[in-house]
Enzyme design. Structure first.
Site, PDB file in Angstrom:
ATOM      1  N   ASN A 132       1.101  -0.826  -0.063  1.00  0.00           N
ATOM      2  CA  ASN A 132       0.473  -0.180  -0.258  1.00  0.00           C
ATOM      3  C   ASN A 132       1.705   1.513  -0.212  1.00  0.00           C
ATOM      4  OD1 ASN A 132      -2.054   1.979   1.564  1.00  0.00           O
ATOM      5  ND2 ASN A 132      -2.926   0.617   0.759  1.00  0.00           N
ATOM      6  N   CYS A 187       8.673 -13.065   9.031  1.00  0.00           N
ATOM      7  CA  CYS A 187       8.762 -12.005   9.442  1.00  0.00           C
ATOM      8  C   CYS A 187       7.895 -12.632  11.252  1.00  0.00           C
ATOM      9  CB  CYS A 187       8.238 -10.412   9.016  1.00  0.00           C
ATOM     10  SG  CYS A 187       6.185 -10.523   9.251  1.00  0.00           S
ATOM     11  N   CYS A 194       1.761  -8.895   4.734  1.00  0.00           N
ATOM     12  CA  CYS A 194       2.795  -9.306   3.954  1.00  0.00           C
ATOM     13  C   CYS A 194       1.474 -11.609   3.588  1.00  0.00           C
ATOM     14  CB  CYS A 194       3.279 -10.590   5.427  1.00  0.00           C
ATOM     15  SG  CYS A 194       4.482  -9.516   6.161  1.00  0.00           S
ATOM     16  N   CYS A 205       4.305 -12.381  11.296  1.00  0.00           N
ATOM     17  CA  CYS A 205       3.292 -13.893  11.249  1.00  0.00           C
ATOM     18  C   CYS A 205       3.883 -14.498  11.524  1.00  0.00           C
ATOM     19  CB  CYS A 205       4.374 -13.852   9.119  1.00  0.00           C
ATOM     20  SG  CYS A 205       3.538 -12.430   8.179  1.00  0.00           S
ATOM     21  N   GLU A 230       2.078 -14.247   4.259  1.00  0.00           N
ATOM     22  CA  GLU A 230       1.568 -15.681   4.730  1.00  0.00           C
ATOM     23  C   GLU A 230       0.435 -15.105   5.519  1.00  0.00           C
ATOM     24  OE1 GLU A 230       3.820 -14.051   4.840  1.00  0.00           O
ATOM     25  OE2 GLU A 230       6.294 -15.209   5.295  1.00  0.00           O
TER      26      GLU A 230
HETATM   27  N1  THU Z   1       7.211  -9.620   3.100  1.00  0.00           N
HETATM   28  C1  THU Z   1       6.428 -11.008   2.933  1.00  0.00           C
HETATM   29  O1  THU Z   1       5.147 -11.529   2.007  1.00  0.00           O
HETATM   30  N2  THU Z   1       5.787 -12.102   3.688  1.00  0.00           N
HETATM   31  C2  THU Z   1       7.475 -11.826   5.201  1.00  0.00           C
HETATM   32  O2  THU Z   1       7.789 -12.598   6.198  1.00  0.00           O
HETATM   33  C3  THU Z   1       8.013 -10.889   5.133  1.00  0.00           C
HETATM   34  C4  THU Z   1       8.207  -9.669   4.047  1.00  0.00           C
HETATM   35  C5  THU Z   1       6.885  -8.822   1.937  1.00  0.00           C
HETATM   36  C6  THU Z   1       6.010  -7.607   2.905  1.00  0.00           C
HETATM   37  C7  THU Z   1       6.442  -6.804   1.974  1.00  0.00           C
HETATM   38  O3  THU Z   1       4.913  -6.835   1.300  1.00  0.00           O
HETATM   39  C8  THU Z   1       7.860  -7.103   1.322  1.00  0.00           C
HETATM   40  O4  THU Z   1       7.801  -8.625   1.077  1.00  0.00           O
HETATM   41  C9  THU Z   1       8.836  -6.414   1.477  1.00  0.00           C
HETATM   42  O5  THU Z   1       9.352  -6.518   3.146  1.00  0.00           O
END
Ligand code: THU
Length: 163
Positions: A64, A112, A72, A115, A74
């Site tokens: 966004n 992360c 994320c 998540c 997950e």
């Molecule tokens: N991101 C995820 O989708 N999953 C994670 O576990 C870590 C990060 C995404 C968030 C953001 O859109 C992009 O990766 C860069 O951080």
């Protein structure tokens, strides 16, 4: 004082060594990564959640312009799964990242902290371990439980998770 240690066990597979079920889950995560909305980071993450009712739910990161409003892959997948199939526990989740050509990258991406916390909630709620598959181009790391990715996680004791 006592010195304590936490041992984390996980397995590393070559993609060709995976079971058919695991391979399929990873492939669905790849499909999902291709639909990520990541115009800001260009980091396209895909997740596939296998439920106890044998359905597979896909999720990908949704970014966004107001950065913290994004989510994320997950959690997109997990929250959709829990919102729509509240009776089904989560058996496994596969996570993968694709590059700008749509190829799986060489790094095993690990969820992360937020998540991991959301995954831990699902393990607590259903009292069932969630298998985690972190796939890269040449290897898949498999953890048997979120506890391995988030040891000593926060919880509020013996709650009733039915509501
Ligand atoms: N991101 C995820 O989708 N999953 C994670 O576990 C870590 C990060 C995404 C968030 C953001 O859109 C992009 O990766 C860069 O951080």
């Amino acid at each position: 004082m006592k010195q304590r240690e936490i041992l984390i066990r996980f397995k590393e597979f070559k993609p060709a060594e995976l079971t058919a079920e695991d391979k399929s889950l990873v492939n669905i995560a790849i499909e999902s990564a291709l639909n990520a909305y990541a115009p800001y980071s260009h980091f396209r993450v895909g997740a596939a959640v296998l439920l106890s009712n044998d359905m597979v739910i896909k999720g990908n990161n949704q970014e966004n312009a107001a950065y913290p409003s994004g989510l994320c892959a997950e959690r997109v997948a997990m929250f959709y799964a829990n919102a729509n199939y509240p009776e089904s526990s989560v058996k496994a989740i596969a996570v993968v990242v694709v590059d700008s050509d749509g190829n799986v990258i060489e790094q095993n991406i690990s969820p992360c902290g937020s998540c991991r916390q959301a995954l831990a909630e699902s393990e607590m709620r259903f009292k069932k371990p969630i298998k985690i598959l972190l796939a890269s181009k040449d290897s898949v790391l498999i953890f048997n439980s979120v506890e391995d990715l988030l040891p000593l996680s926060f919880n509020q004791g013996d709650l009733d998770f039915s509501k």
